[in-house]
Design a protein around this motif. Structure first.
Motif, PDB file in Angstrom:
ATOM      1  N   ARG A 338      -2.867  -4.995   4.360  1.00 31.61           N
ATOM      2  CA  ARG A 338      -3.036  -3.717   3.648  1.00 31.61           C
ATOM      3  C   ARG A 338      -3.975  -3.909   2.461  1.00 31.61           C
ATOM      4  NH1 ARG A 338      -2.122  -0.342   7.301  1.00 31.61           N
ATOM      5  NH2 ARG A 338      -2.881  -2.221   8.354  1.00 31.61           N
ATOM      6  N   ILE A 339      -4.743  -2.897   2.139  1.00 30.62           N
ATOM      7  CA  ILE A 339      -5.679  -3.012   1.019  1.00 30.62           C
ATOM      8  C   ILE A 339      -4.922  -3.045  -0.302  1.00 30.62           C
ATOM      9  CG2 ILE A 339      -7.610  -1.965   2.258  1.00 30.62           C
ATOM     10  CD1 ILE A 339      -7.017   0.645   0.699  1.00 30.62           C
ATOM     11  N   ALA A 340      -5.445  -3.792  -1.242  1.00 27.90           N
ATOM     12  CA  ALA A 340      -4.885  -3.890  -2.592  1.00 27.90           C
ATOM     13  C   ALA A 340      -6.032  -4.215  -3.536  1.00 27.90           C
ATOM     14  CB  ALA A 340      -3.792  -4.950  -2.654  1.00 27.90           C
ATOM     15  N   ALA A 341      -5.771  -4.096  -4.838  1.00 30.51           N
ATOM     16  CA  ALA A 341      -6.857  -4.293  -5.795  1.00 30.51           C
ATOM     17  C   ALA A 341      -6.313  -4.727  -7.145  1.00 30.51           C
ATOM     18  CB  ALA A 341      -7.680  -3.009  -5.938  1.00 30.51           C
ATOM     19  N   HIS A 342      -7.264  -4.971  -8.056  1.00 30.52           N
ATOM     20  CA  HIS A 342      -6.938  -5.411  -9.408  1.00 30.52           C
ATOM     21  C   HIS A 342      -5.967  -4.465 -10.124  1.00 30.52           C
ATOM     22  CE1 HIS A 342     -10.095  -2.529  -9.635  1.00 30.52           C
ATOM     23  NE2 HIS A 342     -11.105  -3.331  -9.958  1.00 30.52           N
ATOM     24  N   LYS A 375       8.424  -6.767   3.555  1.00 21.95           N
ATOM     25  CA  LYS A 375       9.496  -5.781   3.669  1.00 21.95           C
ATOM     26  C   LYS A 375       8.990  -4.345   3.712  1.00 21.95           C
ATOM     27  CE  LYS A 375      12.927  -8.663   1.285  1.00 21.95           C
ATOM     28  NZ  LYS A 375      13.843  -8.767   0.126  1.00 21.95           N
ATOM     29  N   ALA A 376       7.691  -4.154   3.788  1.00 23.21           N
ATOM     30  CA  ALA A 376       7.140  -2.801   3.766  1.00 23.21           C
ATOM     31  C   ALA A 376       6.755  -2.393   5.188  1.00 23.21           C
ATOM     32  CB  ALA A 376       5.933  -2.735   2.837  1.00 23.21           C
ATOM     33  N   ASP A 377       7.688  -1.786   5.890  1.00 24.36           N
ATOM     34  CA  ASP A 377       7.427  -1.383   7.280  1.00 24.36           C
ATOM     35  C   ASP A 377       6.566  -0.126   7.363  1.00 24.36           C
ATOM     36  OD1 ASP A 377       8.959  -3.501   8.228  1.00 24.36           O
ATOM     37  OD2 ASP A 377      10.815  -2.338   8.068  1.00 24.36           O
ATOM     38  N   ASP A 378       6.733   0.764   6.412  1.00 30.46           N
ATOM     39  CA  ASP A 378       6.011   2.033   6.437  1.00 30.46           C
ATOM     40  C   ASP A 378       5.239   2.158   5.131  1.00 30.46           C
ATOM     41  OD1 ASP A 378       5.038   4.509   7.052  1.00 30.46           O
ATOM     42  OD2 ASP A 378       6.890   5.582   6.523  1.00 30.46           O
ATOM     43  N   TRP A 379       4.023   1.642   5.099  1.00 27.07           N
ATOM     44  CA  TRP A 379       3.223   1.601   3.872  1.00 27.07           C
ATOM     45  C   TRP A 379       2.181   2.710   3.920  1.00 27.07           C
ATOM     46  CZ3 TRP A 379       4.046  -0.886  -0.518  1.00 27.07           C
ATOM     47  CH2 TRP A 379       3.017  -1.006  -1.457  1.00 27.07           C
ATOM     48  N   PRO A 380       2.259   3.671   3.024  1.00 26.54           N
ATOM     49  CA  PRO A 380       1.313   4.795   3.080  1.00 26.54           C
ATOM     50  C   PRO A 380      -0.117   4.350   2.786  1.00 26.54           C
ATOM     51  CG  PRO A 380       2.612   4.860   1.056  1.00 26.54           C
ATOM     52  CD  PRO A 380       3.214   3.781   1.903  1.00 26.54           C
ATOM     53  N   ASP A 381      -1.065   4.942   3.451  1.00 37.03           N
ATOM     54  CA  ASP A 381      -2.471   4.631   3.213  1.00 37.03           C
ATOM     55  C   ASP A 381      -2.909   5.238   1.891  1.00 37.03           C
ATOM     56  OD1 ASP A 381      -4.978   3.620   3.611  1.00 37.03           O
ATOM     57  OD2 ASP A 381      -5.621   5.175   5.026  1.00 37.03           O
ATOM     58  N   ARG A 382      -3.962   4.733   1.363  1.00 35.93           N
ATOM     59  CA  ARG A 382      -4.542   5.265   0.131  1.00 35.93           C
ATOM     60  C   ARG A 382      -6.006   4.867   0.094  1.00 35.93           C
ATOM     61  NH1 ARG A 382      -3.187   1.015  -4.726  1.00 35.93           N
ATOM     62  NH2 ARG A 382      -3.073  -0.876  -3.471  1.00 35.93           N
ATOM     63  N   VAL A 401     -18.021   2.128  -4.340  1.00 32.78           N
ATOM     64  CA  VAL A 401     -17.450   1.965  -3.008  1.00 32.78           C
ATOM     65  C   VAL A 401     -16.070   2.603  -2.995  1.00 32.78           C
ATOM     66  CG1 VAL A 401     -16.569  -0.359  -3.565  1.00 32.78           C
ATOM     67  CG2 VAL A 401     -16.812   0.334  -1.175  1.00 32.78           C
ATOM     68  N   ALA A 402     -15.779   3.328  -1.937  1.00 36.38           N
ATOM     69  CA  ALA A 402     -14.455   3.900  -1.690  1.00 36.38           C
ATOM     70  C   ALA A 402     -13.885   3.206  -0.463  1.00 36.38           C
ATOM     71  CB  ALA A 402     -14.543   5.411  -1.473  1.00 36.38           C
ATOM     72  N   ILE A 403     -12.667   2.701  -0.579  1.00 36.92           N
ATOM     73  CA  ILE A 403     -12.085   1.857   0.458  1.00 36.92           C
ATOM     74  C   ILE A 403     -10.722   2.393   0.862  1.00 36.92           C
ATOM     75  CG2 ILE A 403     -11.313  -0.493   1.018  1.00 36.92           C
ATOM     76  CD1 ILE A 403     -13.053  -1.319  -1.541  1.00 36.92           C
TER      77      ILE A 403
END
Length: 598
Positions: A338-342, A375-382, A401-403
């Motif tokens: 899953r995407i993550a950031a600073h 433990k995150a089975d249902d992780w919402p997109d963003r 950039v939009a990711i």
């Protein structure tokens, strides 16, 4: 009034810890390591076959990690996001120099939040969010501060006598100049480990932030043993994997690369020493250790087939490894795509330490601890937004950039320009089918691109309206007991013209706040010239002048009467007989005289 508001804000912050339910002694310690200009591909763990990073590689194997972790393309914006959990465009820190890398004082940092919850907090290395009160690290929640000034050693913020010195540098310990013996990265880790041992002895949980300035340039002062080893190795671009993805150019500066790799291997050795210290103290299991970098590599080199480097917004410029070592809670090898950031680091650490977000603080990031735990089975997109370029004010669609999880939309218009050099040239990539960004599908997926463009514009309008004067610089304070004298450098001045900045003859001014009216001494230092000049000081409607001799380097205006309030300080040197030959000073020291009683 400004100081009063700051005090009120901090008092309110202390109150939030009443909601904490876990004793401080049961919470994990936290160590956050971030290197400067290292890049995603500068580790054995990310596929680099020639660099020697055995300790970080071993940490990676023992850690949980985020596979797609993003940072800004340049350093100060990443640091602002990291410290606040908010997009840097909300914090006033929008660039890396000339007054645009100062973070607003009312931003609440991770150090302030953890400190209010009973943690000891220390920084060891590079702050790069302001060098003067009230925006230093020691004013923003760090109880222990052992740092360089500005954006790196070898810049105009270097203290006299410490110019460009990675070995035996002059650092600043809790605001005071502190000449050192040794190599800068070793010094940061030594100081951090000594401080960690002290906190352990007092049974105080700690947050240690170790942001090295290596491997940022200049590159003439590097660890000699490691450099000698890399000089024997063929570091040409053809020695790195290029079977897939974007190919590297045919030629490379191998000596520069050897120096950079030497600096990185030295960081790695210090990471090994750090874990040895944690093991000796028997606190490894319940200490969260994070390793990441601040932006893409400082040069076009191996980034695991991605495109880009520092300052660019393709993957290679904004991707970072993100390893989280916490044996008490995280399984070795656990990873998330899953995407993550600073902006997610602060909420993740608060979650790990069971510290609530202070009332009234709005975060842009979210805790990724559930992902690290698997433990995150249902992780919402963003969608994560990243943007950085030169200039006083961000420009819509410029170098952004939009990711989201499936798509990346960007306009790689270049960091170095203040304005868009051309109409936006959008690129869209399908990150599921094309993770290395080989095929721009903006024409084929026009609807996706349009939707992401509109969402970006909503984000841009939102972050730009955080404050009424959202992109005005914070002011440096004069006449407070917290810092006297105040040393002003070109790092935090505002330039007078577009061709000014750090060049020897650049001109600029400082936006100040005089907290206390009174008499001040203003000492101006400048590079010597072989001719006479007239030095002028302008501030608060007052102009003072002085004749300076050829080859002189310093002049002091004494007994300068300053009134309380906002002020702008401008200092110019004009060559006698040539009015067009005008230049600015190098550094300025402003000291409030002690009050005398009659």
């Amino acid at each position: 009034m400004r100081a009063f508001l700051i005090l009120v804000g901090l008092c309110g912050l202390v109150g939030f810890v009443d909601a904490a339910t876990v004793a401080a002694a049961d919470r994990p310690n936290v160590i956050l390591i971030m290197t400067d200009d290292q890049g995603y591909g500068d580790l054995g763990a990310t596929g680099n076959p020639l660099i020697r990073t055995p300790n970080i590689d071993a940490m990676a194997k023992r850690s949980a990690q985020m596979e797609r972790f993003y940072v800004s393309p340049v350093c100060a914006p990443t640091r602002a996001c990291l410290m606040t959990g908010r997009y840097n465009y909300r914090t006033r820190a929008i660039d890396t120099y000339i007054g645009r890398a100062m973070m607003e004082t009312d931003e609440v940092t991770i150090a302030e939040m953890l400190g209010a919850a009973g943690y000891a907090t220390g920084i060891f290395g590079k702050w790069h969010l302001g060098d003067n009160y009230p925006i230093r690290a020691m004013d923003q929640g760090f109880q222990e501060s052992f740092v360089i000034r500005g954006g790196g050693i070898g810049q105009p913020s270097d203290p006299p006598g410490g110019e460009g010195k990675y070995t035996d540098p002059i650092l600043f310990h809790n605001g005071q100049e502190a000449p050192q013996t040794g190599y800068c990265t070793d010094l940061y880790f030594d100081a951090a480990m000594n401080w960690i041992e002290t906190q352990h002895d007092s049974r105080t949980p700690f947050f240690a932030y170790i942001p090295t300035n290596a491997p940022h340039g200049p590159f003439d002062d590097v660890p000699e043993t490691e450099y000698a080893q890399y000089k024997k190795v063929d570091l040409g671009n053809d020695q790195f994997p290029q079977e897939t993805g974007h190919r590297l150019p045919k030629k490379a500066n191998q000596d520069k690369r050897a120096r950079i790799f030497a600096m990185i291997s030295n960081v790695d050795a210090n990471v090994g020493r750090l874990f040895e210290k944690l093991d000796a103290l028997k606190i490894t299991d319940n200490t969260v250790v994070i390793f990441m970098v601040d932006n893409g590599p400082n040069g076009m080199r191996y980034v695991a087939g991605m495109r880009g480097m520092k300052s660019r917004v393709h993957e290679g410029g904004v991707r970072s490894p993100f390893y989280v070592h916490w044996p008490a809670r995280l399984k070795a090898g656990q990873s998330s795509d899953r995407i993550a950031a600073h902006i997610d680091v602060l909420p993740t650490l608060l979650d790990a330490c069971e510290v609530p977000v202070p009332e009234g603080v709005q975060l842009d990031g979210r805790s990724v601890l559930p992902l690290l735990e698997g433990k995150a089975d249902d992780w919402p997109d963003r969608t994560i937004y990243i943007q950085a370029h030169r200039g006083d004010v961000p420009v819509r669609f410029h170098n952004f950039v939009a990711i989201n999880q499936d798509w990346t939309l960007l306009n790689d218009s270049g960091f170095g320009r203040e304005k868009l050099p051309r109409p936006p040239k959008f690129e869209l990539y399908d990150m599921t089918a094309d993770p290395l960004q080989m095929h721009n599908v903006v024409a084929e997926q026009a609807d996706v691109a349009k939707q992401m463009r509109q969402a970006y514009e909503t984000w841009f309008d939102d972050v730009s309206s955080t404050r009424e004067d959202n992109y005005a610089p914070p002011r440096i304070y004069l006449g407070t007991p917290h810092e006297n004298p105040v040393v002003l450098t070109r790092q935090d001045w505002r330039r007078t013209s577009r061709d000014s900045g750090w060049q020897p003859d650049s001109r600029g001014y400082w936006e100040l706040f005089v907290a206390t009216a009174g008499r001040y001494d203003v000492t101006v230092t400048y590079k010597p010239r072989a001719y006479k000049e007239t030095l002028s000081l302008k501030m608060g409607g007052k102009t003072l002048t002085a004749d300076v001799a050829a080859d002189s380097t310093e002049h002091t205006f004494r007994d300068v009467e300053l009134t309380a309030g906002d002020a702008r300080l401008t200092l110019d040197l004009v060559r006698v007989g040539k009015r067009e030959a005008v230049r600015g000073p190098w550094q300025v020291s402003v000291s409030k005289q002690a009050e005398t009683t009659k």
